[in-house]
Design an enzyme around this catalytic site. Structure first.
Site, PDB file in Angstrom:
ATOM      1  NE  ARG A 148       2.652   4.906  -5.581  1.00  6.36           N
ATOM      2  CZ  ARG A 148       2.690   3.688  -5.068  1.00  6.36           C
ATOM      3  NH1 ARG A 148       1.545   3.022  -4.859  1.00  6.36           N
ATOM      4  NH2 ARG A 148       3.843   3.113  -4.776  1.00  6.36           N
ATOM      5  CE  LYS A 172       4.339   4.598  -8.821  1.00  6.11           C
ATOM      6  NZ  LYS A 172       5.746   5.055  -8.729  1.00  6.11           N
ATOM      7  CG  HIS A 244       3.716  12.028  -4.133  1.00  2.53           C
ATOM      8  ND1 HIS A 244       2.899  11.044  -4.648  1.00  2.53           N
ATOM      9  CD2 HIS A 244       4.900  11.409  -3.861  1.00  2.53           C
ATOM     10  CE1 HIS A 244       3.562   9.893  -4.695  1.00  2.53           C
ATOM     11  NE2 HIS A 244       4.771  10.085  -4.219  1.00  2.53           N
ATOM     12  NE  ARG A 247       3.191   7.372  -1.888  1.00  2.00           N
ATOM     13  CZ  ARG A 247       2.878   6.093  -1.698  1.00  2.00           C
ATOM     14  NH1 ARG A 247       1.744   5.754  -1.128  1.00  2.00           N
ATOM     15  NH2 ARG A 247       3.711   5.133  -2.086  1.00  2.00           N
ATOM     16  CG  HIS A 270       7.608   2.603  -0.966  1.00  2.00           C
ATOM     17  ND1 HIS A 270       8.113   3.408   0.038  1.00  2.00           N
ATOM     18  CD2 HIS A 270       6.969   3.440  -1.820  1.00  2.00           C
ATOM     19  CE1 HIS A 270       7.809   4.669  -0.210  1.00  2.00           C
ATOM     20  NE2 HIS A 270       7.120   4.712  -1.327  1.00  2.00           N
ATOM     21  CE1 TYR A 279       8.500  10.062   3.146  1.00  3.42           C
ATOM     22  CE2 TYR A 279       8.711   7.748   2.541  1.00  3.42           C
ATOM     23  CZ  TYR A 279       8.180   9.009   2.318  1.00  3.42           C
ATOM     24  OH  TYR A 279       7.337   9.208   1.248  1.00  3.42           O
TER      25      TYR A 279
END
Length: 298
Positions: A148, A172, A244, A247, A270, A279
């Site tokens: 990110r 995150k 992004h 990524r 994630h 994806y």
């Protein structure tokens, strides 16, 4: 009607207890300020403890005319978190957002770049300027490690474990993960680190930050967006891309070349594999080509 003490208390909770990023904090705060502004403009005298479900519904109805369903869903989610926090702190016994439904939104498929487009963007970097080596190292890291933009600009020298073939990423919620790093990316980072960064006037507190601006300070998210936007314009790339996008391209290209979803999930950081499954949808065309090429009944 004084909302500010409750909002400040909520901000501290999000920052300290949940470890959310400054960007996420800013979004939560903006949405709450939007609610308080609506109440003032409509002469609704209430506070976080007394506001009713009907008053909140009026606000949601008003923003539904102004923002798209995705933004509306984010605002509703943020307000639900705020009132849940108030219940947790015993300020309220009920959540006025409890019966308010989030609008259904389609899952947005991310844009991706081909390997050729990524090569063209990196080739367009002006390496005659000192920041050229930095920019090449940054784009190689974005694509090579699937980071990110917030993870890129906060990457530390002490997070680089090149001998082991990994870098440590703080994502995150301050969750850490180790991401493999390829030899090419290592080469470009070392080139920037040893040949360019050593000549910068590094500011106090920035000694361990890897990517710096010309004044020796940490780069901003906006600067990374600008660098990529300028490169896209330079090669006449007719796509709306951002950091992004690199990524997304990292994950898509891994999937196309046979990587499993669980491995991609771990590398991207994630929390849920459901997020990574996007994806698979993005990769349908490639999967069709595989079937056409290899299935005995093609």
């Amino acid at each position: 009607m004084n909302w500010q003490p409750y909002i400040k208390s909520f901000q501290s909770y999000l920052k300290i207890e949940r470890g959310l990023s400054p960007n996420t904090l800013a979004n939560y705060t903006f949405d709450l300020q939007r609610l308080t502004q609506f109440l003032e403009e409509n002469n609704i005298d209430t506070n976080p403890i007394t506001i009713s479900e009907e008053e909140v519904q009026l606000f949601i109805y008003s923003i539904s005319k102004e923002v798209n369903p995705r933004s509306q869903a984010r605002i509703i989610s943020g307000l639900k978190s705020f009132f849940t926090y108030l219940i947790f702190e015993d300020y309220r016994t009920d959540n006025p957002m409890e019966l308010i439904e989030t609008p259904k939104i389609g899952r947005k498929l991310p844009d991706t770049l081909s390997i050729q487009e990524i090569d063209s963007l990196i080739a367009a970097i002006d390496l005659s300027k000192p920041e050229g080596e930095r920019n090449r190292a940054m784009l190689e890291t974005l694509y090579g490690c699937g980071l990110r933009v917030s993870e890129l600009i906060s990457l530390k020298i002490s997070d680089l474990f090149f001998e082991e073939g990994f870098i440590k990423i703080t994502g995150k919620g301050n969750k850490q993960r180790f991401v493999p790093i390829g030899k090419a990316t290592v080469k470009y980072i070392n080139l920037y680190h040893k040949e360019i960064r050593t000549h910068l006037p590094i500011q106090k507190g920035q000694e361990d930050t890897l990517f710096l601006n010309r004044r020796g300070r940490q780069l901003t998210r906006a600067m990374i967006f600008t660098i990529i936007k300028d490169l896209a314009k330079k090669i006449n790339l007719n796509k709306a891309i951002s950091p992004h996008t690199f990524r997304h391209s990292f994950a898509t290209h891994l999937l196309e070349n046979g990587a499993d979803l669980r491995s991609i999930q771990l590398m991207l950081g994630h929390e849920s594999i459901t997020t990574t499954e996007i994806y698979v949808h993005l990769d349908r065309q490639h999967l069709t080509q595989i079937v056409n090429q290899f299935h005995p009944r093609k």
